[in-house]
Design a protein around this motif. Structure first.
Motif, PDB file in Angstrom:
ATOM      1  N   TYR A 248      28.879  76.381  -2.361  1.00 13.69           N
ATOM      2  CA  TYR A 248      28.338  77.172  -1.656  1.00 13.69           C
ATOM      3  C   TYR A 248      28.475  77.204  -0.283  1.00 13.69           C
ATOM      4  N   LYS A 249      29.040  76.126   0.563  1.00 11.96           N
ATOM      5  CA  LYS A 249      29.358  76.021   1.980  1.00 11.96           C
ATOM      6  C   LYS A 249      30.710  76.358   2.560  1.00 11.96           C
ATOM      7  N   VAL A 250      31.498  76.533   0.959  1.00 11.29           N
ATOM      8  CA  VAL A 250      32.543  77.324   0.714  1.00 11.29           C
ATOM      9  C   VAL A 250      32.200  78.736   0.857  1.00 11.29           C
ATOM     10  N   TYR A 251      31.707  79.689   0.702  1.00 13.88           N
ATOM     11  CA  TYR A 251      31.652  80.739   0.614  1.00 13.88           C
ATOM     12  C   TYR A 251      30.657  81.397   2.004  1.00 13.88           C
TER      13      TYR A 251
ATOM     14  N   LEU B 238      38.115  78.833  -1.715  1.00 16.37           N
ATOM     15  CA  LEU B 238      37.326  79.649  -2.552  1.00 16.37           C
ATOM     16  C   LEU B 238      37.503  79.223  -3.960  1.00 16.37           C
ATOM     17  N   LYS B 239      38.925  80.381  -4.108  1.00 12.71           N
ATOM     18  CA  LYS B 239      39.190  80.895  -5.486  1.00 12.71           C
ATOM     19  C   LYS B 239      39.440  79.180  -5.880  1.00 12.71           C
ATOM     20  N   TRP B 240      40.496  78.336  -5.405  1.00  8.46           N
ATOM     21  CA  TRP B 240      40.290  77.173  -5.908  1.00  8.46           C
ATOM     22  C   TRP B 240      38.780  76.098  -6.807  1.00  8.46           C
ATOM     23  N   SER B 241      37.924  76.761  -5.440  1.00 12.64           N
ATOM     24  CA  SER B 241      36.719  76.071  -6.114  1.00 12.64           C
ATOM     25  C   SER B 241      36.322  76.488  -6.919  1.00 12.64           C
TER      26      SER B 241
ATOM     27  N   GLY C 116      39.381  66.777 -17.786  1.00 15.31           N
ATOM     28  CA  GLY C 116      38.504  66.250 -16.667  1.00 15.31           C
ATOM     29  C   GLY C 116      39.891  66.109 -15.335  1.00 15.31           C
ATOM     30  N   SER C 117      40.716  65.798 -16.384  1.00 19.16           N
ATOM     31  CA  SER C 117      42.691  65.808 -15.675  1.00 19.16           C
ATOM     32  C   SER C 117      42.481  66.943 -14.662  1.00 19.16           C
ATOM     33  N   LEU C 118      42.194  67.707 -15.090  1.00 18.67           N
ATOM     34  CA  LEU C 118      42.413  69.172 -14.284  1.00 18.67           C
ATOM     35  C   LEU C 118      41.793  68.622 -13.152  1.00 18.67           C
ATOM     36  N   ILE C 119      40.431  68.543 -13.333  1.00 17.31           N
ATOM     37  CA  ILE C 119      39.417  68.224 -12.543  1.00 17.31           C
ATOM     38  C   ILE C 119      39.881  67.849 -11.114  1.00 17.31           C
ATOM     39  N   ILE C 120      40.738  66.811 -11.300  1.00 20.26           N
ATOM     40  CA  ILE C 120      41.705  65.667 -10.294  1.00 20.26           C
ATOM     41  C   ILE C 120      42.400  66.436  -9.403  1.00 20.26           C
ATOM     42  N   GLY C 121      42.974  67.549 -10.938  1.00 24.79           N
ATOM     43  CA  GLY C 121      44.348  68.210 -10.280  1.00 24.79           C
ATOM     44  C   GLY C 121      43.920  69.369  -8.541  1.00 24.79           C
ATOM     45  N   VAL C 122      42.582  70.068  -9.925  1.00 24.43           N
ATOM     46  CA  VAL C 122      42.660  71.027  -8.585  1.00 24.43           C
ATOM     47  C   VAL C 122      41.610  70.526  -7.719  1.00 24.43           C
ATOM     48  N   GLN C 123      40.609  69.547  -7.202  1.00 29.32           N
ATOM     49  CA  GLN C 123      40.374  68.674  -6.245  1.00 29.32           C
ATOM     50  C   GLN C 123      41.396  68.578  -5.147  1.00 29.32           C
TER      51      GLN C 123
END
Length: 360
Positions: A283-286, A296-299, A333-340
């Motif tokens: 929301y803050k990114v937007y 924004l895309k990665w978020s 779960g592992s993908l989430i960490i990578g994207v973060q």
């Protein structure tokens, strides 16, 4: 920047990205190994039943094969226990030394053996890819001296990960060793993503923008740390599932959830906290003029993955922990960490990156 350097950068980024994808594939395969109970499909390491290509039938093994491979594992464990004592981990050393579960040697099962063998083959391919990543990084040492050093460090981590994998086998899937194995895999992914990102910046000019609020970085750091804790907590829940499964003789899966402890309740509730933090983050990114940025895309990808992670977790809780959902849950779960981590790298710079068109 000349064409040869640009080509080397492009080649390095391609190889490092392929390696990241391969590591994630290995995490998925590792989840399949765990959910199918194939972790001890090969009782030795790096070979499988003493062969580079494992047997397909018990008749190909000596009659006392269980005793033979148990003794081999115990010999390796004795060396590991001595090493832990030398490093000051006396409690863990004694835990391994007196763990009766390590003495259990399973019977040969061709399906489980080949599942574990394919897991090891995948690991071997990743080893070659990590070596290739280092070799390609060496070509860029003039542009970024840190790049080959980090790539070499990653190679060292992969070798160490292989050794940890051998200890996981020798200790008969000791639970805390599996957790260490998982954390190392995530560390390898993050380091690969970092070198990939550094190479990306080599042929881009970085222009400072002063309107990037630093509190977003802090919030996502908190989310990243909490997500790592959630993954570790998930491994604890998985250990409880294994114990309950043994108790029920791998039957009556629908009743397993009711016999899990407080760790499962915390793990389940923690996911809602993580969702809330990341919804506020996007929301803050937007709101803060990131609408046309990759952040924004990665978020958006990150939040979608979190929702999917919660759905797969709920699916396991309400549908008797179906085996096919377990590796998917672990992978997401592992993908989430990578994207973060990717978003953190972008936020850390708090800069706008544009293509470098200059020539050297």
């Amino acid at each position: 920047m000349n064409q040869k350097t640009l080509k080397n950068i492009s080649s390095f980024r391609r190889v490092s990205l392929i390696t990241v994808i391969a590591v994630y594939f290995l995490i998925l395969v590792g989840g399949i190994v765990r959910s199918s109970g194939s972790g001890m499909g090969c009782p030795d390491w790096p070979k499988c039943f003493g062969c580079w290509v494992p047997p397909t039938d018990a008749s190909q093994l000596p009659e006392n094969y269980q005793e033979v491979y148990l003794n081999k594992r115990l010999e390796k464990n004795e060396r590991f226990v001595k090493m832990l004592h030398a490093l000051g981990f006396h409690e863990k050393a004694e835990e391994i030394k007196h763990d009766k579960a390590i003495l259990i040697e399973g019977e040969f099962n061709a399906t489980k053996t080949w599942i574990e063998y394919l897991n090891r083959l995948t690991g071997a391919v990743i080893g070659l890819l990590v070596i290739a990543t280092f070799l390609y990084s060496w070509k860029l040492r003039q542009e970024d001296k840190l790049l080959p050093l980090l790539s070499f460090l990653n190679l060292g981590l992969v070798i160490f990960q292989g050794w940890i994998g051998s200890i996981v086998v020798s200790t008969n899937l000791l639970h805390w060793m599996i957790t260490v194995h998982m954390i190392l895999a995530l560390l390898i992914v993050c380091l690969l993503l970092y070198v990939h990102y550094r190479a990306y910046k080599l042929n881009h000019v970085v222009k400072l923008k002063t309107d990037r609020p630093s509190h977003l970085f802090v919030v996502l750091i908190i989310g990243f740390v909490l997500m790592m804790l959630q993954v570790v907590w998930g491994t604890q829940v998985r250990e409880q599932v294994d114990m309950v499964a043994v108790k029920f003789g791998n039957l009556f899966r629908a009743e397993w959830i009711d016999h899990l402890g407080i760790d499962f309740l915390i793990h389940r509730s923690f996911s809602l906290l993580l969702l809330g933090i990341h919804l506020w983050f996007i929301y803050k990114v937007y709101r803060l003029s990131y609408r046309k940025s990759s952040i924004l895309k990665w978020s958006q990808i990150m939040v979608v993955l979190i929702f999917f992670e919660i759905i797969t977790g709920a699916g396991m809780a309400y549908f008797g922990i179906p085996a096919f959902l377990q590796p998917i849950h672990l992978l997401v779960g592992s993908l989430i960490i990578g994207v973060q981590f990717v978003i953190l790298l972008q936020l850390r710079d708090q800069k706008k990156i544009v293509l470098n068109t200059s020539k050297s």
